[in-house]
Design a protein around this motif. Structure first.
Motif, PDB file in Angstrom:
ATOM      1  N   VAL A  78     -94.037  21.972  67.678  1.00  0.00           N
ATOM      2  CA  VAL A  78     -92.842  21.131  67.777  1.00  0.00           C
ATOM      3  C   VAL A  78     -91.740  21.467  66.776  1.00  0.00           C
ATOM      4  N   ALA A  79     -91.803  22.626  66.135  1.00  0.00           N
ATOM      5  CA  ALA A  79     -90.806  22.969  65.126  1.00  0.00           C
ATOM      6  C   ALA A  79     -89.384  22.921  65.682  1.00  0.00           C
ATOM      7  N   PHE A  80     -89.204  23.247  66.954  1.00  0.00           N
ATOM      8  CA  PHE A  80     -87.873  23.251  67.556  1.00  0.00           C
ATOM      9  C   PHE A  80     -87.718  22.141  68.599  1.00  0.00           C
ATOM     10  N   LYS A  90     -83.137  27.955  68.801  1.00  0.00           N
ATOM     11  CA  LYS A  90     -84.526  28.432  68.740  1.00  0.00           C
ATOM     12  C   LYS A  90     -84.646  29.928  69.031  1.00  0.00           C
ATOM     13  N   ASP A  91     -84.071  30.386  70.124  1.00  0.00           N
ATOM     14  CA  ASP A  91     -84.189  31.805  70.475  1.00  0.00           C
ATOM     15  C   ASP A  91     -83.532  32.686  69.424  1.00  0.00           C
ATOM     16  N   PHE A  92     -82.389  32.246  68.903  1.00  0.00           N
ATOM     17  CA  PHE A  92     -81.720  33.006  67.847  1.00  0.00           C
ATOM     18  C   PHE A  92     -82.592  33.053  66.599  1.00  0.00           C
ATOM     19  N   ALA A  93     -83.214  31.923  66.241  1.00  0.00           N
ATOM     20  CA  ALA A  93     -84.073  31.881  65.053  1.00  0.00           C
ATOM     21  C   ALA A  93     -85.266  32.825  65.211  1.00  0.00           C
ATOM     22  N   TYR A  94     -85.894  32.832  66.375  1.00  0.00           N
ATOM     23  CA  TYR A  94     -87.019  33.749  66.618  1.00  0.00           C
ATOM     24  C   TYR A  94     -86.562  35.204  66.519  1.00  0.00           C
ATOM     25  N   ARG A  95     -85.425  35.519  67.134  1.00  0.00           N
ATOM     26  CA  ARG A  95     -84.929  36.890  67.108  1.00  0.00           C
ATOM     27  C   ARG A  95     -84.597  37.313  65.678  1.00  0.00           C
TER      28      ARG A  95
END
Length: 141
Positions: A78-80, A90-95
């Motif tokens: 549930v972090a995002f 979220k996708d930007f943070a993962y990338r």
């Protein structure tokens, strides 16, 4: 720390929503419209009922299958957040995390500065390591 500050710290470390309609939670608990439903992400990340008996072990391979990243359900990790109010970044943070990790690991090797140190957490608004994690970095040749 006074009780008021402990309560404020606890409030910051939990998240939740209000039910906009009657519903039944996965464990069978019924909520009515307007009821608050709160959770502790820190605790959820360590629950054996969610992650298995080895929940407290550091196992990055939980998210890797044949070298390919396999994200968990956003309702489990549930972090995002999850659902229609999921974090837009979220996708930007993962990338960004993958790019930075790849660059650092490409140029450096790491070793714990004190190989006998126990690593423990300090629970705050964001999760911190209690005494940091001193590492020695060595340039790759």
């Amino acid at each position: 720390m006074c009780a008021h500050n402990v309560h404020r710290l606890f409030q910051k470390s939990m998240d939740g929503r209000n039910a906009d309609a009657p519903d039944v939670l996965p464990d069978g608990y019924k909520v009515e419209k307007g009821d608050g439903v709160y959770y502790l992400a820190y605790a959820m990340g360590r629950m054996s009922s969610i992650w298995g008996e080895d929940a407290e072990e550091f196992r990055p391979e939980r998210w890797i299958n044949n070298g390919i990243f396999q994200p968990e359900s956003p309702f489990k990790f549930v972090a995002f957040h999850a659902g229609p109010r999921m974090c837009l970044g979220k996708d930007f943070a993962y990338r960004q995390m993958k790019i930075v990790a790849m660059a650092i690991l490409h140029f450096f090797k790491f070793k714990l500065a004190n190989g006998t140190q126990n690593v423990t957490y300090k629970v705050m608004f964001t999760l911190h390591l209690d005494k940091g994690l001193p590492l020695d970095a060595f340039p790759r040749s």
